[in-house]
Design a protein around this motif. Structure first.
Motif, mmCIF file in Angstrom:
data_model
loop_
_atom_site.group_PDB
_atom_site.id
_atom_site.type_symbol
_atom_site.label_atom_id
_atom_site.label_comp_id
_atom_site.label_asym_id
_atom_site.label_seq_id
_atom_site.Cartn_x
_atom_site.Cartn_y
_atom_site.Cartn_z
ATOM 1 N N LEU A 34 33.941 42.990 33.137
ATOM 2 C CA LEU A 34 34.142 41.546 33.208
ATOM 3 C C LEU A 34 35.608 41.228 33.478
ATOM 4 C CD1 LEU A 34 31.897 40.211 30.292
ATOM 5 C CD2 LEU A 34 31.398 40.239 32.731
ATOM 6 N N TYR A 35 36.491 41.992 32.848
ATOM 7 C CA TYR A 35 37.927 41.768 33.077
ATOM 8 C C TYR A 35 38.293 42.084 34.527
ATOM 9 C CZ TYR A 35 42.963 42.256 32.926
ATOM 10 O OH TYR A 35 44.297 42.123 33.195
ATOM 11 N N ASP A 36 37.859 43.259 34.989
ATOM 12 C CA ASP A 36 38.184 43.683 36.356
ATOM 13 C C ASP A 36 37.641 42.712 37.396
ATOM 14 O OD1 ASP A 36 39.437 45.891 35.340
ATOM 15 O OD2 ASP A 36 37.749 47.250 35.650
ATOM 16 N N GLY A 37 36.446 42.182 37.135
ATOM 17 C CA GLY A 37 35.797 41.367 38.148
ATOM 18 C C GLY A 37 35.971 39.870 38.000
ATOM 19 N N LEU A 38 36.218 39.387 36.772
ATOM 20 C CA LEU A 38 36.203 37.938 36.563
ATOM 21 C C LEU A 38 37.530 37.331 36.137
ATOM 22 C CD1 LEU A 38 32.798 37.467 34.683
ATOM 23 C CD2 LEU A 38 33.256 37.298 37.131
ATOM 24 N N PHE A 39 38.427 38.123 35.599
ATOM 25 C CA PHE A 39 39.652 37.547 35.048
ATOM 26 C C PHE A 39 40.421 36.747 36.095
ATOM 27 C CE2 PHE A 39 44.095 37.597 33.622
ATOM 28 C CZ PHE A 39 43.931 37.062 32.357
ATOM 29 N N TYR A 40 40.509 37.287 37.309
ATOM 30 C CA TYR A 40 41.251 36.599 38.374
ATOM 31 C C TYR A 40 40.544 35.315 38.819
ATOM 32 C CZ TYR A 40 37.793 38.447 41.614
ATOM 33 O OH TYR A 40 36.627 38.734 42.260
ATOM 34 N N ALA A 41 39.247 35.224 38.522
ATOM 35 C CA ALA A 41 38.483 34.042 38.939
ATOM 36 C C ALA A 41 38.627 32.889 37.951
ATOM 37 C CB ALA A 41 37.007 34.411 39.092
ATOM 38 N N LEU A 42 39.404 33.107 36.894
ATOM 39 C CA LEU A 42 39.598 32.085 35.870
ATOM 40 C C LEU A 42 41.066 31.713 35.771
ATOM 41 C CD1 LEU A 42 37.376 33.723 33.154
ATOM 42 C CD2 LEU A 42 36.945 31.487 34.164
ATOM 43 N N TYR A 140 34.777 34.148 46.886
ATOM 44 C CA TYR A 140 36.092 34.073 46.245
ATOM 45 C C TYR A 140 36.751 35.457 46.196
ATOM 46 C CZ TYR A 140 39.650 32.547 42.909
ATOM 47 O OH TYR A 140 40.839 32.244 42.300
ATOM 48 N N ALA A 141 35.952 36.475 45.818
ATOM 49 C CA ALA A 141 36.488 37.840 45.728
ATOM 50 C C ALA A 141 36.894 38.364 47.106
ATOM 51 C CB ALA A 141 35.436 38.763 45.115
ATOM 52 N N THR A 142 36.106 38.078 48.136
ATOM 53 C CA THR A 142 36.403 38.535 49.495
ATOM 54 C C THR A 142 37.675 37.869 50.008
ATOM 55 O OG1 THR A 142 34.041 38.817 49.917
ATOM 56 C CG2 THR A 142 35.482 38.749 51.837
#
Length: 198
Positions: A34-42, A140-142
């Protein structure tokens, strides 16, 4: 029969330590993806739940943190209770006493209780994770060239961790009653021997 039971009680006490270690490691890894994948999205302000969320549903990363800390602390408490099994010599004692009963059932009760609570919470957070807008997340990730993770591996891994813990707890309780049964048989044989010699 006593020799076999003594071997099993030692194995089960070490298995209790291993089950606690497994839960401890799991609690450390639970929010890694969750940290690797979502932290930057918040945005940082999302902690206060006042800012716009970049990816709808990504706030599950923040929501799971209190539970994750509680699970880590619970695994440490279970580890201490597992050590109590060794302090009371539950792993090696030929006859069990009150201290052995307390340590056995304190660990078994706490282990099963924590397992049920953890399972309910993890299923809840898994459901929240799966409600995330994965299409928006992928875009968003792309665009940001960041990690995209839609795996539920860490959520699903809890089935193994909890199954191991519950199995060990039940086995310790069964072992305790097995020990009591053997102690009664031994006492009966001793009394019969005394009766014959008298």
């Amino acid at each position: 029969m006593y020799k076999k039971q003594l071997t099993w009680q030692k194995i089960l006490c070490f298995a209790a330590l291993a089950a606690c270690g497994l839960m401890f490691v799991y609690s450390l890894g639970l929010s890694t993806d969750l940290y690797d994948g979502l932290f930057y999205a918040l945005p940082e302000e999302a902690k206060l739940e006042t800012a716009k969320i970049n990816v709808p549903g990504a706030e599950v990363y923040y929501q799971i943190q209190p539970f994750n800390r509680a699970l880590l602390n619970s695994s440490i408490v279970l580890l201490l209770l597992a050590c109590l099994l060794f302090i009371t010599s539950t792993h090696s004692r030929r006859r069990y006493y009150i201290g052995n009963a307390v340590s056995t059932f304190a660990f078994a009760g706490a282990g099963i209780g924590v397992s049920i609570w953890a399972h309910q919470q993890i299923e809840l957070f898994k459901a929240k994770f799966l409600q995330m807008d994965f299409e928006a997340y992928l875009k968003y990730a792309t665009r940001r060239k960041k990690s995209y993770i839609d795996s539920t591996f860490w959520f699903d891994a809890h089935y193994v961790v909890i199954a191991v813990m519950i199995l060990v707890c039940v086995a310790l309780a069964v072992n305790f009653f097995w020990k009591l049964h053997l102690m009664k048989l031994e006492k009966k044989l001793i009394n019969e021997g005394k009766g014959v010699s008298a």
